[in-house]
Design an enzyme around this catalytic site. Structure first.
Site, PDB file in Angstrom:
ATOM      1  N   SER A  17       0.638  -1.258  -0.201  1.00  0.00           N
ATOM      2  CA  SER A  17       0.004   0.074   0.051  1.00  0.00           C
ATOM      3  C   SER A  17       0.713   1.219   0.118  1.00  0.00           C
ATOM      4  CB  SER A  17      -0.894   0.053   1.359  1.00  0.00           C
ATOM      5  OG  SER A  17      -1.770  -1.257   1.115  1.00  0.00           O
ATOM      6  N   THR A  49      -4.014   1.016  -7.267  1.00  0.00           N
ATOM      7  CA  THR A  49      -5.013   2.260  -7.482  1.00  0.00           C
ATOM      8  C   THR A  49      -4.229   3.478  -8.375  1.00  0.00           C
ATOM      9  OG1 THR A  49      -6.516   1.670  -5.723  1.00  0.00           O
ATOM     10  CG2 THR A  49      -6.603   3.986  -6.844  1.00  0.00           C
ATOM     11  N   GLN A 188       1.928  -6.428  -3.147  1.00  0.00           N
ATOM     12  CA  GLN A 188       2.284  -6.627  -1.622  1.00  0.00           C
ATOM     13  C   GLN A 188       3.631  -5.872  -1.585  1.00  0.00           C
ATOM     14  OE1 GLN A 188       1.221 -10.934  -1.489  1.00  0.00           O
ATOM     15  NE2 GLN A 188      -0.080 -10.261   0.056  1.00  0.00           N
ATOM     16  N   ASN A 306       6.784   7.716  -1.380  1.00  0.00           N
ATOM     17  CA  ASN A 306       5.346   8.619  -1.582  1.00  0.00           C
ATOM     18  C   ASN A 306       4.819   8.799  -0.381  1.00  0.00           C
ATOM     19  OD1 ASN A 306       3.095   8.901  -3.082  1.00  0.00           O
ATOM     20  ND2 ASN A 306       2.449   6.927  -3.020  1.00  0.00           N
ATOM     21  N   GLY A 342       0.841  13.224  -3.490  1.00  0.00           N
ATOM     22  CA  GLY A 342      -0.518  13.151  -3.742  1.00  0.00           C
ATOM     23  C   GLY A 342      -0.940  11.989  -4.633  1.00  0.00           C
TER      24      GLY A 342
END
Length: 370
Positions: A17, A49, A188, A306, A342
């Protein structure tokens, strides 16, 4: 960013994630990138995503984001894939993927409804470990055990509309002889690896490493191009499982010893929910132990840091970047760096130093909702 005529890899350096969907979308849209073959060894327990051109968030589970966004690229679900056939069909329809573009390795694992039902049981091992409980471990275990009734992709899709998609892409020939360039998107995260991650049994059912990804793709190490690692400024783990009585029946495991678990309120941001489980994620401070282990195992050419917009001050930013630089120097590595502020591709930047990055973060916070 990508090494031409080689197999390039994007991979998560923490617990997942970290924004690999964004990273892969950014690479695919880069003018310098040329992707002929987009690969995935994914399963339905991880979603990638990205933000499309209309500003809508889109999530892919089986299909590589770079393949979705590169219309002339071949899409290859390699042997390490664990495929939910219904989910794959929905994705292909949603993203308008022509089956002529798709190749599925005959030995890819098929996940059946009974695998998911098995992991959804309250007393299952997957529940105790706060797994996503999508049936991935159960399906893979059946494949390894060669259990009677277990199906591979070749068997499952034999009499379906995807029968002609079954095949093997000879990466050695395509890359070395024909000059094609490939990108393999690994789901993952490294710290969830069953053999090399932080804590067994609080891990996934396979290794999340460059070497394992090459093996899943049937690629010799000589084909390896650039390794691009995705990280978060504040790493997360999937949320624990709480039953209807408010009792914790599943715990996703520890963070590294130099990492402190915090609350989302400490960052002043809305709690994140995991793409797959929708449970509120657990979050912690950055681990330099984890960063050191990851660097030595994955040896990235580029590091994408990120969620920099979660950093709270110029001092926090400078300390984080300085700590990363010290570990890189000790490991004898000098990766290039990208930074994410973002969810959109326009939020990915380069920065010369900590002051530049903090200025960018400050400007971003003034113009965007975190």
């Amino acid at each position: 960013m990508l090494k031409q005529s080689h197999l390039n890899i994007t991979i998560d350096g923490q617990f997942g994630s970290t924004g690999k969907g964004l990273l892969n979308a950014w690479i695919a849209k880069s003018a310098q990138s040329k992707i002929d073959i987009a690969l995935s060894n994914a399963a339905p327990n991880a979603g990638h995503t990205y933000i499309d051109d209309t500003g809508k968030a889109r999530t892919a589970y089986h299909l590589p984001v770079s393949g979705i966004l590169t219309p002339d690229a071949r899409i290859y679900l390699c042997a390490g894939s664990i495929i939910d056939p219904d989910l794959l069909a929905r994705e292909m329809a949603e993203f308008n993927i022509d089956p002529l573009r798709l190749t599925i390795h005959p030995r890819a694992c098929i996940l059946l409804p009974e695998h998911t039902a098995q992991e959804q049981q309250a007393d299952s091992g997957a529940t105790a470990l706060a797994s996503t409980r999508k049936g991935v471990g159960a399906a893979l275990a059946d494949k390894v055990a060669r259990k009677n009734g277990t199906r591979t992709a070749e068997q499952y899709f034999a009499n379906t509309a995807l029968a002609n998609c079954i095949g093997v892409i000879d990466l050695d020939k395509e890359l070395r002889q024909h000059g094609k360039t490939a990108l393999l998107e690994v789901p993952q995260g490294f710290s969830l690896s069953i053999n090399h991650g932080l804590a067994y049994p609080f891990c996934t059912s396979r290794d999340i490493t460059v070497s394992s990804a090459l093996n899943d793709a049937g690629a010799h190490p000589a084909l390896l191009g650039s390794v691009i690692v995705s990280l978060r400024s504040f790493p997360i783990r999937v949320g624990n499982i709480i039953d209807d009585q408010g009792q914790e029946i599943g715990n996703s495991g520890p963070f590294y010893p130099d990492s402190r678990e915090i609350d989302w309120a400490d960052l002043g941001v809305t709690p994140e929910r995991t793409t797959v489980t929708k449970r509120i994620r657990r979050i912690a401070t950055f681990s330099f132990i984890e960063y050191d282990l990851m660097l030595r195992q994955l040896r990235p050419d580029t590091v994408f840091l990120n969620f920099c917009n979660y950093l709270q001050s110029a001092t926090d930013t400078a300390d984080l970047l300085a700590g990363m630089a010290r570990i890189e120097q000790a490991a004898g590595l000098a990766p290039a760096h990208l930074y994410g502020l973002g969810p959109a591709c326009d939020d990915v930047i380069t920065a010369a130093d900590a002051a530049d990055l903090w200025q960018a973060i400050t400007a971003h916070k003034k113009t965007a909702v975190v």
